[in-house]
Write a protein that holds these residues in place. Structure first.
Motif, PDB file in Angstrom:
ATOM      1  N   LYS A 234      -4.821 -12.250   7.080  1.00  0.00           N
ATOM      2  CA  LYS A 234      -3.388 -12.434   7.700  1.00  0.00           C
ATOM      3  C   LYS A 234      -2.733 -11.117   8.030  1.00  0.00           C
ATOM      4  O   LYS A 234      -1.693 -11.211   8.398  1.00  0.00           O
ATOM      5  CB  LYS A 234      -2.789 -12.892   6.257  1.00  0.00           C
ATOM      6  N   LEU A 235      -3.522 -10.024   8.003  1.00  0.00           N
ATOM      7  CA  LEU A 235      -2.760  -8.676   8.230  1.00  0.00           C
ATOM      8  C   LEU A 235      -3.307  -8.149   9.353  1.00  0.00           C
ATOM      9  O   LEU A 235      -4.678  -8.223   9.573  1.00  0.00           O
ATOM     10  CB  LEU A 235      -2.630  -7.802   6.832  1.00  0.00           C
ATOM     11  N   SER A 236      -2.806  -7.122  10.104  1.00  0.00           N
ATOM     12  CA  SER A 236      -3.221  -6.598  11.278  1.00  0.00           C
ATOM     13  C   SER A 236      -3.958  -5.550  10.798  1.00  0.00           C
ATOM     14  O   SER A 236      -3.776  -4.921   9.629  1.00  0.00           O
ATOM     15  CB  SER A 236      -2.127  -5.718  12.111  1.00  0.00           C
ATOM     16  N   PRO A 237      -5.104  -5.059  11.607  1.00  0.00           N
ATOM     17  CA  PRO A 237      -5.899  -3.778  11.016  1.00  0.00           C
ATOM     18  C   PRO A 237      -5.094  -2.640  10.451  1.00  0.00           C
ATOM     19  O   PRO A 237      -5.471  -2.132   9.442  1.00  0.00           O
ATOM     20  CB  PRO A 237      -6.901  -3.520  12.176  1.00  0.00           C
ATOM     21  N   ILE A 301       4.687  -0.939  -8.569  1.00  0.00           N
ATOM     22  CA  ILE A 301       5.051  -0.940  -7.390  1.00  0.00           C
ATOM     23  C   ILE A 301       4.963  -2.432  -6.591  1.00  0.00           C
ATOM     24  O   ILE A 301       5.098  -2.551  -5.232  1.00  0.00           O
ATOM     25  CB  ILE A 301       4.331   0.029  -6.553  1.00  0.00           C
ATOM     26  N   GLU A 302       4.541  -3.254  -7.676  1.00  0.00           N
ATOM     27  CA  GLU A 302       4.559  -4.511  -6.885  1.00  0.00           C
ATOM     28  C   GLU A 302       5.688  -5.180  -6.120  1.00  0.00           C
ATOM     29  O   GLU A 302       5.420  -5.574  -5.216  1.00  0.00           O
ATOM     30  CB  GLU A 302       4.044  -5.564  -8.038  1.00  0.00           C
ATOM     31  N   ASN A 303       6.821  -4.953  -6.645  1.00  0.00           N
ATOM     32  CA  ASN A 303       8.061  -5.489  -6.108  1.00  0.00           C
ATOM     33  C   ASN A 303       8.314  -4.676  -4.784  1.00  0.00           C
ATOM     34  O   ASN A 303       8.741  -5.186  -3.677  1.00  0.00           O
ATOM     35  CB  ASN A 303       9.243  -5.399  -7.020  1.00  0.00           C
ATOM     36  N   PHE A 304       8.043  -3.371  -4.834  1.00  0.00           N
ATOM     37  CA  PHE A 304       8.469  -2.400  -3.888  1.00  0.00           C
ATOM     38  C   PHE A 304       7.297  -2.911  -2.358  1.00  0.00           C
ATOM     39  O   PHE A 304       7.733  -2.858  -1.392  1.00  0.00           O
ATOM     40  CB  PHE A 304       8.164  -1.029  -4.115  1.00  0.00           C
ATOM     41  N   MET A 305       6.203  -3.176  -2.930  1.00  0.00           N
ATOM     42  CA  MET A 305       5.193  -3.610  -1.887  1.00  0.00           C
ATOM     43  C   MET A 305       5.792  -4.939  -1.226  1.00  0.00           C
ATOM     44  O   MET A 305       5.510  -5.261   0.051  1.00  0.00           O
ATOM     45  CB  MET A 305       3.733  -3.607  -2.355  1.00  0.00           C
ATOM     46  N   MET A 306       6.022  -5.753  -2.191  1.00  0.00           N
ATOM     47  CA  MET A 306       6.503  -7.023  -1.381  1.00  0.00           C
ATOM     48  C   MET A 306       7.734  -6.960  -0.596  1.00  0.00           C
ATOM     49  O   MET A 306       7.741  -7.695   0.430  1.00  0.00           O
ATOM     50  CB  MET A 306       6.747  -8.030  -2.654  1.00  0.00           C
ATOM     51  N   GLU A 307       8.653  -6.154  -0.923  1.00  0.00           N
ATOM     52  CA  GLU A 307       9.825  -5.832  -0.111  1.00  0.00           C
ATOM     53  C   GLU A 307       9.485  -5.219   1.221  1.00  0.00           C
ATOM     54  O   GLU A 307       9.833  -5.516   2.219  1.00  0.00           O
ATOM     55  CB  GLU A 307      10.571  -5.052  -0.764  1.00  0.00           C
ATOM     56  N   LYS A 308       8.649  -4.298   0.995  1.00  0.00           N
ATOM     57  CA  LYS A 308       8.232  -3.508   2.546  1.00  0.00           C
ATOM     58  C   LYS A 308       7.202  -3.809   3.067  1.00  0.00           C
ATOM     59  O   LYS A 308       7.212  -3.988   4.482  1.00  0.00           O
ATOM     60  CB  LYS A 308       7.543  -1.870   1.828  1.00  0.00           C
ATOM     61  N   TYR A 309       6.168  -4.568   2.708  1.00  0.00           N
ATOM     62  CA  TYR A 309       5.135  -5.000   3.298  1.00  0.00           C
ATOM     63  C   TYR A 309       4.910  -6.713   3.413  1.00  0.00           C
ATOM     64  O   TYR A 309       4.059  -7.250   4.095  1.00  0.00           O
ATOM     65  CB  TYR A 309       3.709  -4.454   2.902  1.00  0.00           C
ATOM     66  N   GLY A 310       5.604  -7.347   2.411  1.00  0.00           N
ATOM     67  CA  GLY A 310       5.762  -8.608   2.406  1.00  0.00           C
ATOM     68  C   GLY A 310       4.357  -9.180   1.636  1.00  0.00           C
ATOM     69  O   GLY A 310       4.037 -10.256   1.656  1.00  0.00           O
ATOM     70  N   ASN A 311       3.671  -8.386   0.996  1.00  0.00           N
ATOM     71  CA  ASN A 311       2.481  -8.609   0.205  1.00  0.00           C
ATOM     72  C   ASN A 311       2.125  -7.397  -0.698  1.00  0.00           C
ATOM     73  O   ASN A 311       2.527  -6.162  -0.700  1.00  0.00           O
ATOM     74  CB  ASN A 311       1.108  -8.412   1.238  1.00  0.00           C
ATOM     75  N   ALA A 312       1.387  -7.784  -1.696  1.00  0.00           N
ATOM     76  CA  ALA A 312       0.902  -6.670  -2.769  1.00  0.00           C
ATOM     77  C   ALA A 312      -0.504  -7.189  -3.188  1.00  0.00           C
ATOM     78  O   ALA A 312      -0.959  -8.300  -3.362  1.00  0.00           O
ATOM     79  CB  ALA A 312       2.064  -6.605  -3.988  1.00  0.00           C
TER      80      ALA A 312
END
Length: 396
Positions: A234-237, A301-312
C-alpha cells in the motif's frame, strides 16, 4: 578558485570601479566581501584600505555617521603601519567627513595631519631625487666595471630562485597529496567501522582478511514488522524506505547505548547480537533491556507515525542465547555475519512472537536471574533441538 587573497584583490578592484561610477550599493557589497576575508587574515594594511573605501562609499552616499565609523577604523589600522600615503588619504577623508557634519575643529585637525604627511612625503621624494642624482655619476662609472659581474650574479640568483620555487612547489604538492591520502584513509576507516566491528576492521587493515571467531555465549535478537508484506503493497518505495530508516536509525542508537553489535537488516528484519565484544553487563540482559527500550520507542511514536505517515509499524522481537561463529566472507562488499543454530533459533523466536512482544527462550531466561516478569508460552519444536520453551518478557 580556492584563492581567497586573489579573489579579494579582484573584488577590491571592481569595488573601486563601481565607486568611481557612483554605484554605491554594488561597490559596498564587494568591499564587505573583501572586509570579511581581511578580518580572517588580520591584514592591517588591507583592512585599513578596505575600511577607507567603505567610508568613501558612505561619504558619497551622504551617510556620514557610517563614513565616520569606517574612517576611524581605517585610521586605527593604518596607524600601526608605516604606509604614509594611506595615512595621508585617510586623514583627508576624515577631514571631509567632519566638515560635512559641521565639526570644523576635527575637520581642521585631520586636514592639518593630512598636509603634514603630504609635505613629509614630498620632502622625502625631493631628498631621494637629490641623493639619486649625486650618486648617479658614481654609479655610471662603476656600471661598466661591474656589469658582467652583476649579469653573472643575476643569472645565478635567477637559477637559485627557480630551483627554490620548484622545490617549494613540490613540497606543497607532496604536503597536499599526503594530507589528502590521510583524509581519505580516515574516511575509509570510519566507513569500515560503521559496517564492521573494530577488531574485524583492524584485521582487514593489517592482514587483508578477517579471522573467524568462535563465541561460546552470545544473545541474538531478531526484530521485524508484523504483516510487512501487506503494508508494503500500500506504500510507495520511497515512503516505505523512509519509514524503515526512521525506525532502524533509532534502533541503531539504542543498541549502541547497550554495547550491542548490529549485524544486518534484511528487508524489514533487524538483526543484532550482544556479547560479541566485552561489555559491563550480562549479554542476555543487554539484549532484553535494548529490546524493551525498542518496544517502548515504537509504542511512544505510534500516534506520531499515524499523523505523519498515515501508518505505523508494529514490531515483534525474538531472542535466543548460545554459541555462534562470526566473520567476514568473500572479497567484495564486505559484510560481517554470524552463523550457527543459535541464529536459527533466535529467528524462530521472532517468527513465533507477537506485535509489541519480546519472545525469548528458556536459555536466555535462565541468564536473566529472575530480574524480569515473564509469561510462559509453552513449547515449539525446533530442528536438532527438540521441544524449546518460550517466554514473553513483560517488564524488569
Amino acid at each position: 578558485e580556492n584563492d581567497s587573497d586573489r579573489l579579494s584583490q579582484i573584488f577590491f578592484g571592481l569595488g573601486r570601479i563601481l565607486l568611481i561610477e557612483k554605484k554605491h550599493v554594488e561597490a559596498l557589497k564587494l568591499f564587505k566581501e573583501v572586509e570579511s576575508n581581511m578580518v580572517y587574515t588580520h591584514e592591517k594594511v588591507g583592512l585599513a584600505v578596505c575600511y577607507e573605501n567603505i567610508a568613501q562609499v558612505f561619504y558619497q552616499m551622504g551617510r556620514y555617521d557610517s563614513a565616520l565609523i569606517y574612517g576611524r577604523k581605517a585610521n586605527f589600522f593604518v596607524n600601526s603601519t608605516r604606509f604614509g600615503v594611506n595615512k595621508m588619504e585617510i586623514n583627508l577623508l576624515l577631514s571631509n567627513v567632519f566638515k560635512a557634519i559641521n565639526n570644523n575643529d576635527s575637520s581642521i585637525h585631520y586636514l592639518r595631519k593630512h598636509l603634514i604627511l603630504k609635505d613629509s612625503i614630498i620632502q622625502q621624494d625631493i631628498t631621494t631625487q637629490i641623493t639619486l642624482a649625486n650618486s648617479n655619476y658614481e654609479f655610471e662609472k662603476m656600471e661598466n666595471k661591474f656589469s658582467q659581474e652583476l649579469l653573472t650574479s643575476q643569472r645565478r640568483k635567477n637559477v637559485f630562485i627557480l630551483l627554490t620555487s620548484i622545490l617549494f612547489a613540490i613540497s606543497i604538492i607532496v604536503f597536499v597529496f599526503f594530507r589528502s591520502i590521510k583524509k581519505a584513509r580516515k574516511k575509509s576507516e570510519e566507513l569500515l567501522l560503521n559496517i564492521l566491528p573494530k577488531h574485524t576492521t583492524e584485521e582487514l587493515k593489517n592482514y587483508g582478511k578477517a579471522i573467524p571467531r568462535h563465541h561460546e555465549s552470545v544473545s541474538i535478537m531478531f526484530c521485524d514488522v508484523q504483516n510487512f508484506t501487506i503494508i508494503s503493497e500500500k506504500l510507495s518505495p520511497d515512503f516505505l524506505v523512509n519509514m524503515l530508516d526512521f525506525y532502524f536509525s533509532k534502533f541503531d542508537d539504542i543498541i549502541t547505548d547497550h554495547g550491542i553489535e548490529k549485524i544486518k537488516t534484511i528487508g524489514d528484519a533487524y538483526m543484532c547480537a550482544a556479547g560479541l565484544t566485552p561489555n559491563g553487563e550480562n549479554h542476555a540482559k543487554s539484549a532484553v533491556n535494548a529490546a524493551i527500550e525498542m518496544m517502548a520507542f515504537v509504542k511512544d511514536i505510534e500516534n506520531f507515525m499515524m499523523e505523519k505517515y498515515g501508518n505505523a509499524f508494529h514490531f515483534r522481537i525474538g531472542i535466543h542465547s548460545g554459541e555462534v561463529v562470526s566473520g567476514v566472507v568473500g572479497k567484495k562488499k564486505y559484510a560481517y555475519d554470524i552463523w550457527g543454530d543459535t541464529v536459527n533459533l533466535a529467528a524462530r523466536m521472532e517468527q513465533n512472537s507477537m506485535p509489541g512482544e519480546i519472545n525469548i527462550t528458556k536459555t536466555t531466561l535462565d541468564m536473566l536471574n529472575d530480574e524480569y516478569r515473564t509469561t510462559s508460552r509453552g513449547n515449539i519444536s525446533a530442528k536438532n533441538k527438540g521441544e524449546v520453551a518460550m517466554y514473553f518478557v513483560n517488564a524488569k
